[in-house]
Scaffold this motif. Structure first.
Motif, PDB file in Angstrom:
ATOM      1  N   ARG A   1      -2.987  -8.949   8.176  1.00 18.26           N
ATOM      2  CA  ARG A   1      -1.941  -8.776   8.825  1.00 18.26           C
ATOM      3  C   ARG A   1      -1.311  -7.278   8.379  1.00 18.26           C
ATOM      4  NH1 ARG A   1       1.452 -14.026   8.593  1.00 18.26           N
ATOM      5  NH2 ARG A   1       3.039 -12.883   9.818  1.00 18.26           N
ATOM      6  N   VAL A   2      -0.780  -6.563   9.426  1.00 24.02           N
ATOM      7  CA  VAL A   2      -0.413  -4.847   8.704  1.00 24.02           C
ATOM      8  C   VAL A   2       1.082  -4.853   9.446  1.00 24.02           C
ATOM      9  CG1 VAL A   2      -0.863  -2.649   9.096  1.00 24.02           C
ATOM     10  CG2 VAL A   2      -2.911  -4.256   8.906  1.00 24.02           C
ATOM     11  N   TYR A   3       1.917  -4.550   8.329  1.00 23.34           N
ATOM     12  CA  TYR A   3       3.039  -4.005   8.716  1.00 23.34           C
ATOM     13  C   TYR A   3       3.447  -2.698   8.236  1.00 23.34           C
ATOM     14  CZ  TYR A   3       3.689  -9.043   8.892  1.00 23.34           C
ATOM     15  OH  TYR A   3       3.727 -10.320   9.095  1.00 23.34           O
TER      16      TYR A   3
ATOM     17  N   VAL B   1      -0.053  -6.990   4.444  1.00 21.80           N
ATOM     18  CA  VAL B   1      -0.135  -5.618   3.811  1.00 21.80           C
ATOM     19  C   VAL B   1       0.887  -4.973   4.375  1.00 21.80           C
ATOM     20  CG1 VAL B   1      -1.554  -3.682   3.248  1.00 21.80           C
ATOM     21  CG2 VAL B   1      -2.576  -5.964   3.429  1.00 21.80           C
ATOM     22  N   VAL B   2       1.798  -4.363   3.655  1.00 18.15           N
ATOM     23  CA  VAL B   2       2.894  -3.515   4.105  1.00 18.15           C
ATOM     24  C   VAL B   2       2.485  -2.146   3.572  1.00 18.15           C
ATOM     25  CG1 VAL B   2       4.424  -3.602   1.914  1.00 18.15           C
ATOM     26  CG2 VAL B   2       5.281  -2.950   4.318  1.00 18.15           C
ATOM     27  N   ILE B   3       2.564  -0.968   4.416  1.00 19.92           N
ATOM     28  CA  ILE B   3       2.224   0.464   4.282  1.00 19.92           C
ATOM     29  C   ILE B   3       3.373   1.366   4.338  1.00 19.92           C
ATOM     30  CG2 ILE B   3       0.648   2.399   4.981  1.00 19.92           C
ATOM     31  CD1 ILE B   3      -0.989   0.389   6.265  1.00 19.92           C
TER      32      ILE B   3
ATOM     33  N   PHE C   1       0.715  -1.137   0.034  1.00 21.55           N
ATOM     34  CA  PHE C   1      -0.074   0.047  -0.118  1.00 21.55           C
ATOM     35  C   PHE C   1       0.723   1.455   0.135  1.00 21.55           C
ATOM     36  CE2 PHE C   1      -4.415  -0.776   1.764  1.00 21.55           C
ATOM     37  CZ  PHE C   1      -4.481  -2.012   0.718  1.00 21.55           C
ATOM     38  N   VAL C   2       0.629   2.391  -0.851  1.00 22.62           N
ATOM     39  CA  VAL C   2       1.547   3.268  -1.031  1.00 22.62           C
ATOM     40  C   VAL C   2       0.506   4.428  -0.910  1.00 22.62           C
ATOM     41  CG1 VAL C   2       2.578   4.923  -2.737  1.00 22.62           C
ATOM     42  CG2 VAL C   2       3.203   2.308  -2.811  1.00 22.62           C
TER      43      VAL C   2
END
Length: 205
Positions: free
Chosen positions: A130-132, A106-108, A16-17
């Motif tokens: 799952r969020v990073y 998901v990486v943000i 995610f950008v």
């Protein structure tokens, strides 16, 4: 028991950008370092064929995604699953939510840490993902907001980590076919990584 066959550690990664736009350039703390880390992440995403989701906040007023990232997004082609303009302070919009796999990792990266990054992360967690959060890839106009936001997100269940850690965890095995290409990305961006860590991370993790 782990298989001896090489396989990735993350099964459903997504990038995610968040709102890395021209009008924010003069106001965001160490904005150029956020761009450097995002560039590195996009290079890795292309090599590993990870879906990419991009947003802008009120594009007519605040501008497009920065010029440094547009060629990488164009080169990623179909990996860019959504490029959406929004007014909401979260990336969790229908065009994105409908396309992302259940229980994704998901990486943000992006801005601002305490507003759009935070609300996106909370929505993703509530949806079962799952969020990073990359500490070397997020920032705010006031630098003091960043550590408060990261603390809150950690308490909410997100993982606060760094770009290199997430990329290697995503791979999980040096025997996967893309490993050499990723090593090339890491070596190419080594100076950028050091600069971003020094400026954005320090003792904030």
């Amino acid at each position: 028991m782990a298989s001896l066959n090489p396989e990735r550690r993350f099964k459903r990664p997504a990038v995610f950008v968040c709102d890395i736009q021209e009008k924010f350039r003069p106001t965001i703390y160490e904005f150029d370092k956020v761009i450097l880390t995002t560039r590195k992440l996009l290079l890795a995403a292309k090599a590993l064929k990870i879906p990419i989701y991009v947003t802008t906040q009120n594009r007519p007023r605040l501008g497009d995604t920065v010029a440094e990232l547009r060629p990488l997004l164009d080169a990623a082609g179909d990996l860019v699953r959504a490029d959406v303009d929004k007014t909401r302070f979260s990336m969790w919009l229908d065009p994105i939510a409908s396309g992302i796999a259940p229980q994704s990792e998901v990486v943000i990266v992006g801005i601002e840490s305490h507003i759009c990054v935070t609300q996106t992360a909370l929505d993703l967690l509530a949806a079962g993902h799952r969020v990073y959060i990359l500490a070397d890839g997020v920032s705010s106009s006031n630098r003091e907001e960043v550590s408060v936001a990261l603390d809150r997100l950690r308490q909410a269940g997100a993982v606060v980590t760094t770009s290199e850690s997430w990329i290697y965890e995503c791979m999980g095995d040096a025997k996967i076919p893309e490993f050499k290409e990723i090593v090339g990305v890491v070596k190419e961006t080594m100076g950028d990584t050091r600069a971003a860590l020094k400026s954005l991370v320090g003792s904030k993790i």
